[in-house]
Design a protein around this motif. Structure first.
Motif, PDB file in Angstrom:
ATOM      1  N   GLY A  30      29.763 103.702  44.097  1.00  0.00           N
ATOM      2  CA  GLY A  30      30.346 104.651  42.980  1.00  0.00           C
ATOM      3  C   GLY A  30      31.466 105.553  43.523  1.00  0.00           C
ATOM      4  N   GLY A  31      32.349 104.672  44.424  1.00  0.00           N
ATOM      5  CA  GLY A  31      33.423 105.102  44.985  1.00  0.00           C
ATOM      6  C   GLY A  31      34.870 104.670  44.415  1.00  0.00           C
ATOM      7  N   SER A  32      35.893 104.889  44.823  1.00  0.00           N
ATOM      8  CA  SER A  32      36.902 104.247  44.294  1.00  0.00           C
ATOM      9  C   SER A  32      37.412 102.982  44.794  1.00  0.00           C
ATOM     10  CB  SER A  32      38.324 105.276  44.667  1.00  0.00           C
ATOM     11  OG  SER A  32      38.159 105.501  46.041  1.00  0.00           O
ATOM     12  N   THR A  33      36.986 102.538  45.854  1.00  0.00           N
ATOM     13  CA  THR A  33      37.192 101.292  46.557  1.00  0.00           C
ATOM     14  C   THR A  33      36.068 100.408  46.786  1.00  0.00           C
ATOM     15  OG1 THR A  33      39.089 102.269  47.478  1.00  0.00           O
ATOM     16  CG2 THR A  33      38.623 100.117  48.207  1.00  0.00           C
ATOM     17  N   ASN A  34      34.902 101.041  47.476  1.00  0.00           N
ATOM     18  CA  ASN A  34      33.589 100.234  47.664  1.00  0.00           C
ATOM     19  C   ASN A  34      33.590  99.158  48.527  1.00  0.00           C
ATOM     20  OD1 ASN A  34      32.363 102.376  45.860  1.00  0.00           O
ATOM     21  ND2 ASN A  34      33.414 101.213  44.217  1.00  0.00           N
ATOM     22  N   VAL A  35      34.386  99.279  49.348  1.00  0.00           N
ATOM     23  CA  VAL A  35      34.479  98.235  50.423  1.00  0.00           C
ATOM     24  C   VAL A  35      33.399  97.668  51.003  1.00  0.00           C
ATOM     25  CG1 VAL A  35      35.813  97.326  52.619  1.00  0.00           C
ATOM     26  CG2 VAL A  35      37.109  99.134  51.288  1.00  0.00           C
ATOM     27  N   PHE A  36      32.507  98.395  51.598  1.00  0.00           N
ATOM     28  CA  PHE A  36      31.292  97.956  51.979  1.00  0.00           C
ATOM     29  C   PHE A  36      30.354  97.068  50.951  1.00  0.00           C
ATOM     30  CE2 PHE A  36      26.672  98.710  53.224  1.00  0.00           C
ATOM     31  CZ  PHE A  36      26.639  97.885  54.462  1.00  0.00           C
ATOM     32  N   ALA A  37      30.245  97.760  49.829  1.00  0.00           N
ATOM     33  CA  ALA A  37      29.442  97.193  48.986  1.00  0.00           C
ATOM     34  C   ALA A  37      30.057  95.813  48.357  1.00  0.00           C
ATOM     35  CB  ALA A  37      29.331  97.873  47.650  1.00  0.00           C
ATOM     36  N   ARG A  38      31.255  95.810  48.321  1.00  0.00           N
ATOM     37  CA  ARG A  38      32.044  94.471  47.814  1.00  0.00           C
ATOM     38  C   ARG A  38      32.054  93.530  49.020  1.00  0.00           C
ATOM     39  NH1 ARG A  38      37.316  97.338  45.141  1.00  0.00           N
ATOM     40  NH2 ARG A  38      37.942  95.162  44.391  1.00  0.00           N
ATOM     41  N   ALA A  39      31.863  93.920  50.332  1.00  0.00           N
ATOM     42  CA  ALA A  39      31.973  92.943  51.223  1.00  0.00           C
ATOM     43  C   ALA A  39      30.640  92.105  51.343  1.00  0.00           C
ATOM     44  CB  ALA A  39      32.107  93.673  52.703  1.00  0.00           C
ATOM     45  N   LEU A  40      29.849  93.005  50.735  1.00  0.00           N
ATOM     46  CA  LEU A  40      28.256  92.301  50.850  1.00  0.00           C
ATOM     47  C   LEU A  40      28.075  91.348  49.645  1.00  0.00           C
ATOM     48  CD1 LEU A  40      26.237  95.428  51.688  1.00  0.00           C
ATOM     49  CD2 LEU A  40      26.474  93.707  53.219  1.00  0.00           C
ATOM     50  N   GLY A  41      29.196  91.320  48.717  1.00  0.00           N
ATOM     51  CA  GLY A  41      29.125  90.317  47.710  1.00  0.00           C
ATOM     52  C   GLY A  41      28.552  91.090  46.305  1.00  0.00           C
ATOM     53  N   LEU A  42      28.365  92.515  46.333  1.00  0.00           N
ATOM     54  CA  LEU A  42      27.990  93.004  45.173  1.00  0.00           C
ATOM     55  C   LEU A  42      29.062  93.320  44.104  1.00  0.00           C
ATOM     56  CD1 LEU A  42      25.763  95.841  47.023  1.00  0.00           C
ATOM     57  CD2 LEU A  42      24.844  93.977  45.613  1.00  0.00           C
ATOM     58  N   PRO A  43      28.779  93.329  42.910  1.00  0.00           N
ATOM     59  CA  PRO A  43      29.792  93.673  41.821  1.00  0.00           C
ATOM     60  C   PRO A  43      29.987  95.225  42.294  1.00  0.00           C
ATOM     61  CG  PRO A  43      27.847  92.817  40.984  1.00  0.00           C
ATOM     62  CD  PRO A  43      27.472  93.131  42.191  1.00  0.00           C
ATOM     63  N   ASN A  44      31.548  95.198  41.646  1.00  0.00           N
ATOM     64  CA  ASN A  44      32.159  96.727  41.876  1.00  0.00           C
ATOM     65  C   ASN A  44      31.810  97.573  40.786  1.00  0.00           C
ATOM     66  OD1 ASN A  44      34.078  98.350  43.506  1.00  0.00           O
ATOM     67  ND2 ASN A  44      35.465  98.045  41.961  1.00  0.00           N
ATOM     68  N   ASP A  45      31.240  97.038  39.788  1.00  0.00           N
ATOM     69  CA  ASP A  45      30.715  97.878  38.470  1.00  0.00           C
ATOM     70  C   ASP A  45      29.278  98.342  38.730  1.00  0.00           C
ATOM     71  OD1 ASP A  45      31.090  98.507  35.538  1.00  0.00           O
ATOM     72  OD2 ASP A  45      28.987  97.606  35.792  1.00  0.00           O
ATOM     73  N   VAL A  46      29.035  99.677  38.568  1.00  0.00           N
ATOM     74  CA  VAL A  46      27.772 100.259  38.872  1.00  0.00           C
ATOM     75  C   VAL A  46      26.760  99.665  38.276  1.00  0.00           C
ATOM     76  CG1 VAL A  46      29.115 102.445  39.836  1.00  0.00           C
ATOM     77  CG2 VAL A  46      28.441 102.274  37.364  1.00  0.00           C
ATOM     78  N   VAL A  47      26.850  99.448  36.918  1.00  0.00           N
ATOM     79  CA  VAL A  47      25.728  98.903  36.116  1.00  0.00           C
ATOM     80  C   VAL A  47      25.360  97.651  36.481  1.00  0.00           C
ATOM     81  CG1 VAL A  47      25.209  98.347  34.020  1.00  0.00           C
ATOM     82  CG2 VAL A  47      26.299 100.367  34.276  1.00  0.00           C
ATOM     83  N   GLU A  48      26.442  96.865  36.839  1.00  0.00           N
ATOM     84  CA  GLU A  48      26.339  95.166  37.193  1.00  0.00           C
ATOM     85  C   GLU A  48      25.515  95.403  38.704  1.00  0.00           C
ATOM     86  OE1 GLU A  48      29.799  92.808  36.993  1.00  0.00           O
ATOM     87  OE2 GLU A  48      29.909  93.216  34.837  1.00  0.00           O
ATOM     88  N   THR A  90      23.608  97.722  39.902  1.00  0.00           N
ATOM     89  CA  THR A  90      22.320  97.918  39.870  1.00  0.00           C
ATOM     90  C   THR A  90      21.435  96.819  39.242  1.00  0.00           C
ATOM     91  OG1 THR A  90      22.832 100.159  39.195  1.00  0.00           O
ATOM     92  CG2 THR A  90      20.673  99.515  38.697  1.00  0.00           C
ATOM     93  N   GLY A  91      21.927  95.938  38.414  1.00  0.00           N
ATOM     94  CA  GLY A  91      21.085  94.983  37.987  1.00  0.00           C
ATOM     95  C   GLY A  91      21.215  93.905  39.139  1.00  0.00           C
ATOM     96  N   ALA A  92      22.110  93.609  39.857  1.00  0.00           N
ATOM     97  CA  ALA A  92      22.021  92.623  41.036  1.00  0.00           C
ATOM     98  C   ALA A  92      21.091  93.231  42.025  1.00  0.00           C
ATOM     99  CB  ALA A  92      23.495  92.312  41.676  1.00  0.00           C
ATOM    100  N   LEU A  93      21.046  94.762  42.291  1.00  0.00           N
ATOM    101  CA  LEU A  93      20.111  95.302  43.271  1.00  0.00           C
ATOM    102  C   LEU A  93      18.645  94.893  42.845  1.00  0.00           C
ATOM    103  CD1 LEU A  93      19.334  97.171  45.466  1.00  0.00           C
ATOM    104  CD2 LEU A  93      19.886  99.070  44.191  1.00  0.00           C
ATOM    105  N   LEU A  94      18.465  95.033  41.709  1.00  0.00           N
ATOM    106  CA  LEU A  94      17.179  95.000  41.082  1.00  0.00           C
ATOM    107  C   LEU A  94      16.679  93.439  41.364  1.00  0.00           C
ATOM    108  CD1 LEU A  94      17.024  97.175  37.962  1.00  0.00           C
ATOM    109  CD2 LEU A  94      15.780  97.780  39.995  1.00  0.00           C
TER     110      LEU A  94
END
Length: 322
Positions: free
Chosen positions: A88-106, A108-112
């Motif tokens: 939910g931040g401006s860059t989200n380096v950690f989440a993206r490095a884990l391979g998660l989408p940078n869009d919060v909705v997408e 969330t779907g990937a997390l579920l």
């Protein structure tokens, strides 16, 4: 844990996301109310022994706080709660490095989907602490997820935080402007003030390297993003190895132009290189000393001035949902 000040989410978006997560999880929502609150909440969740998963909805700063709460009593991935991140931040380096989408909705779907599939991994983290025998020996240790910086880049982070406190939005243009201002105000362009020390008997490059002007410590790659362009000072950095160090011994205009150009053109296969660049991979322990107090940052959070920091790469420190 929800950061209500997260840069790229609105109150309505956060409500929709929490409802989506609550449909699959027994969820207790807590909103952070002050700096360090996410750390306190994560520590309580860990010490209660009743929490299996902590979800952090926010930027890299929120994630860093949560990680430090989860590991407040040391790493124990087999018994501590797992971590899931909704960026939910401006860059989200950690989440993206884990391979998660940078869009919060997408994301969330990937997390579920990952939770339903039982998809997780155990990652390594970085640990920074005050160096015994130095002026900073009493500084408490703190974990970082993707990067730390001593000197120039930390000064940029500090400038950005000052601008945000004045009401400026955290944008990539803001960072670029502060890079220029930090460079123009840099007093030690030609001769660095940092010294790298590695344990006696260390194989490879010298155990002691002096006169470094800039030091970036990476726990993963990329180090950051400029817009959607990933930046790789240490392309081999990984959650599965120790820490990587990229340092420069000179910040003259020609040197900065050369290495900035290389950084912008860096790829997962090739980072910046040259006679003023030092690149070390998979380090477990090392210390950076400074002749004068210099800015220090971890995961994009400015932590003030330091004269000495000891770094440790800790493998298999935390379980994360991917």
């Amino acid at each position: 844990m929800v950061n209500p000040a997260a840069t790229t989410t609105s109150a309505r978006t956060r409500e929709v996301l929490t409802h989506a997560l609550a449909s699959d999880l027994k969820l207790e929502v807590a909103q952070t109310q002050y700096r360090g609150h996410a750390r306190d909440l994560a520590r309580q969740a860990t010490e209660s022994g009743e929490t299996d998963l902590v979800v952090a909805l926010g930027g890299d700063g929120t994630v860093n706080e949560v990680v430090n709460g989860l590991l407040a009593n040391g790493p124990d991935p087999d018994s501590h709660p797992r971590l899931a991140v909704v960026p939910g931040g401006s860059t989200n380096v950690f989440a993206r490095a884990l391979g998660l989408p940078n869009d919060v909705v997408e994301a969330t779907g990937a997390l579920l989907d990952a939770l339903r599939d039982g998809s997780e991994r155990t990652i390594g983290l970085g640990l920074a602490a005050g160096t015994p025998g130095s002026e900073d020996e009493a500084v408490p240790e703190r974990w970082f997820t993707f990067c730390a910086g001593f000197g120039f880049d930390a000064g940029v982070v500090g400038r950005v935080e000052q601008q945000r406190e004045r009401g400026k939005r955290s944008t990539h243009a803001l960072y670029v402007r502060q890079v220029v201002r930090q460079f123009l105000g840099e007093r030690n362009r030609r001769r660095g003030l940092l010294t790298l020390e590695r344990p006696d008997g260390t194989e490879g490059p010298a155990e002691r390297v002096e006169n470094l002007a800039l030091a970036i410590i990476c726990n993963t790659a990329p180090w950051s993003y400029l817009g959607n362009r990933p930046i790789y000072p240490s392309p081999d950095a990984s959650f599965d190895t120790g820490l990587d160090l990229f340092a420069l011994s000179k910040l003259s205009p020609p040197a900065v132009t050369r290495y900035a150009t290389q950084l912008l053109a860096s790829t997962p296969e090739r980072g910046p290189r040259g006679k003023h660049a030092l690149s070390l991979h998979d380090l477990t322990n090392f210390t950076l000393h400074s002749q004068v107090p210099l800015p220090f940052q971890m995961d994009g959070d400015h932590l003030g001035l330091r004269t000495s920091v000891t770094f440790t790469g800790v493998r298999r420190a935390l379980r994360v949902i991917v």
